[in-house]
Design an enzyme around this catalytic site. Structure first.
Site, PDB file in Angstrom:
ATOM      1  N   ARG A  34      83.608  15.536 -39.342  1.00 31.73           N
ATOM      2  CA  ARG A  34      82.553  16.249 -40.073  1.00 31.73           C
ATOM      3  C   ARG A  34      81.352  16.556 -39.191  1.00 31.73           C
ATOM      4  O   ARG A  34      80.671  17.565 -39.396  1.00 31.73           O
ATOM      5  CB  ARG A  34      82.135  15.446 -41.307  1.00 31.73           C
ATOM      6  CG  ARG A  34      83.189  15.472 -42.401  1.00 31.73           C
ATOM      7  CD  ARG A  34      82.748  14.741 -43.644  1.00 31.73           C
ATOM      8  NE  ARG A  34      83.690  14.972 -44.736  1.00 31.73           N
ATOM      9  CZ  ARG A  34      83.588  14.431 -45.931  1.00 31.73           C
ATOM     10  NH1 ARG A  34      82.584  13.613 -46.205  1.00 31.73           N
ATOM     11  NH2 ARG A  34      84.477  14.700 -46.867  1.00 31.73           N
ATOM     12  N   GLY A  88      89.882  15.516 -48.066  1.00 27.10           N
ATOM     13  CA  GLY A  88      90.302  14.242 -48.617  1.00 27.10           C
ATOM     14  C   GLY A  88      91.393  13.550 -47.823  1.00 27.10           C
ATOM     15  O   GLY A  88      91.425  13.562 -46.590  1.00 27.10           O
ATOM     16  N   GLY A 125      86.454  17.106 -52.798  1.00 26.74           N
ATOM     17  CA  GLY A 125      85.992  17.381 -54.151  1.00 26.74           C
ATOM     18  C   GLY A 125      85.474  18.787 -54.314  1.00 26.74           C
ATOM     19  O   GLY A 125      85.741  19.467 -55.316  1.00 26.74           O
TER      20      GLY A 125
END
Length: 396
Positions: free
Chosen positions: A37, A352, A375
C-alpha cells in the site's frame, strides 16, 4: 472515464497539499511486513513533489485504543516511505498540537511531512466537523488517494472536503476507473471468481456481477450456502442458513441471465483447521456430517482453471479455502496461478485476502491490476456510494 478532478487538474506548486493515503499496513515487532500500500501511493506523492507541492501525508493504521497507542504509530511506515522515496519525510506526532501548524509553516516546495495516525483522535471516525476543520487548516488543497478507505465517511476521507478544494490522487482515480470499466465494458468472456467465508457479505456484488459476467465461480466458505440452496448437505462446513433463500434467487438469476455458475464438485475436508489436520478428498455430495470443507478439491481446481484459461477479463476476490494453513492452500494457489498464467486477459484482483494470496505465492507482478481496497472495491461493485469519492470536485 473517471468523472472527478485529479491532482493533474490543479496547480500545486507552492501549495500545502493535504494527502489522505491508505497506509493501513501489517506490522510485526514494530516493522512493516508488507509495503504494497505504501508503494501504491508513490506515483501521487512523487507527482506532487516533482511539481513543487508541500506534501502533508495522513493515514489511519489499525484500530488503536488508548491503552495500545504506541503499537499503531505510523513511525515505522514513515521509515518505509523514506526508503522508497529516497528522501527525508518529517513527522508530526500530535496533529492537534501547535507544533503541527509550526512544522507545516516551515515547509518548502517539494518537502514531505507525515502526520501521526488519524485514528488516535475520536473525531476521525465520527467525522467531527471540528476535527475535519483542524486537519483542513494544515493545507490549501485536499487530495484523496486512499481508495481502501473511500467507503468510509470519516473526517480525513470526507469531512475535510467541506473546507478545501478536493481532488483525486492517481491511485484512487485508477482504482475507480479500472473497476467501473470492468463492469461496463469488459472484454468477453468475462469470468469472475469469488471466495471467502460469508456469502452474505458479497450477495449484492454477486447480484450485480450477474449482469456482466459470462462465468461466475464461487468457492471458499461462501460456496456452502450456495450448495445448501441446491439441497446439498455440507457437514460442519461454514454455513449461513438465513441466506439460503437468497442463494436460491441468485442461482435462478444466473440461469435466467445464461451465466454459467460454477460451484466446487469436491473438497478437502478435515475436523480442524490445523497444520497437522488429517485430511481427505470427498465429492460434494459426500461431505461427512462430522467434517468440514476447508479447500476445494483437485477436480474443482481443474474445472475452475479451464474456465479461467478461456477468459479475456478476470475478476478475483476471495480465497478458495483456508489458504493460510498449508493443508488447505492448494485450491487458492491453483486458482491464483491460473489467473496469472492467462496473459491474454485483463486480470483484476479485488483486494483483501486475494492480495495476500498473490503475495504468498509470489504472483503480484503477473496480474494486470491489484486493487488496494477490499471493502471499497466491493462497495463500488455493488453500486453503493463511496463518500471519499463523492466529495471530490466533478469534471465540468
Amino acid at each position: 472515464m473517471f468523472r472527478k478532478k485529479t491532482v493533474k487538474d490543479v496547480d500545486v506548486r507552492g501549495k500545502h497539499v493535504l494527502v489522505r493515503v491508505d497506509f493501513n499496513v501489517p506490522l510485526a515487532e514494530g516493522a512493516v511486513t508488507d509495503d504494497t500500500r505504501v508503494r501504491a501511493a508513490l506515483p501521487t506523492l512523487r507527482y506532487l513533489v516533482d511539481h513543487g507541492a508541500r506534501v502533508i501525508v495522513m493515514s489511519h493504521l489499525g484500530r488503536p485504543t488508548p491503552e495500545a497507542r504506541d503499537a499503531y504509530s505510523l513511525r515505522p511506515v514513515r521509515r518505509v516511505l523514506q526508503r522508497l522515496l529516497g528522501r527525508n519525510v518529517a513527522f508530526v506526532p500530535d496533529i492537534e498540537s501547535p507544533e503541527a501548524a509550526e512544522a507545516v509553516g516551515r515547509m518548502i516546495d517539494g518537502e514531505i511531512l507525515m502526520l501521526e495516525n488519524v485514528r488516535f483522535y475520536p473525531g476521525e471516525k465520527t467525522n467531527d466537523p471540528e476535527f475535519a476543520r483542524r486537519l483542513a487548516a494544515l493545507g490549501d488543497i485536499y487530495v484523496n488517494d486512499a481508495f481502501g478507505a473511500a467507503h468510509r465517511e470519516h473526517a480525513s476521507t470526507a469531512g475535510v472536503a467541506d473546507y478545501l478544494p478536493a481532488y483525486a490522487g492517481l491511485l484512487l482515480a485508477r482504482e475507480v476507473e479500472t473497476l467501473t470499466r470492468m463492469l461496463k465494458t469488459p472484454e468477453k468472456p468475462f469470468v469472475a471468481i469469488l471466495g471467502g467465508s460469508k456469502v452474505s457479505e458479497k450477495m449484492a456484488v454477486i447480484d450485480r456481477l450477474l449482469d456482466a459476467v459470462d462465468v461466475l465461480i464461487i468457492g471458499g466458505g461462501m460456496c456452502f450456502t450456495m450448495l445448501a440452496a441446491k439441497g446439498v448437505k455440507t457437514g460442519k462446513s461454514i454455513l449461513e442458513p438465513d441466506w439460503v433463500e437468497a442463494a436460491k434467487v441468485i442461482i435462478a438469476k444466473a440461469r435466467d441471465r445464461d451465466v454459467e455458475l460454477l460451484l466446487p464438485v469436491d473438497f478437502v475436508v478435515a475436523d480442524a483447521i490445523a497444520e497437522d489436520a488429517e485430511t481427505r478428498i470427498v465429492g460434494r455430495e459426500e461431505i461427512p456430517d462430522d467434517l468440514m470443507g476447508l479447500d476445494i478439491g483437485p477436480t474443482s481446481s481443474e474445472l475452475f482453471k479451464e474456465a479461467i484459461a478461456s477468459a479475456r477479463t478476470i475478476f478475483w476476490n476471495g480465497p478458495m479455502g483456508v489458504f493460510e494453513v498449508k493443508p488447505f492452500e492448494t485450491g487458492t494457489r491453483e486458482v491464483a496461478m491460473a489467473v496469472a498464467r492467462n496473459n491474454r486477459a485483463d486480470s483484476i484482483v479485488g483486494g483483501g485476502d486475494s492480495v495476500a494470496a498473490l503475495h504468498k505465492f509470489d504472483l503480484e507482478e503477473r496480474v494486470t491490476f491489484v486493487s488496494t481496497g477490499g471493502g471499497a472495491s466491493m462497495k463500488l461493485l455493488e453500486g453503493a456510494p463511496l463518500p471519499g469519492v463523492d466529495v471530490l470536485l466533478d469534471r465540468e
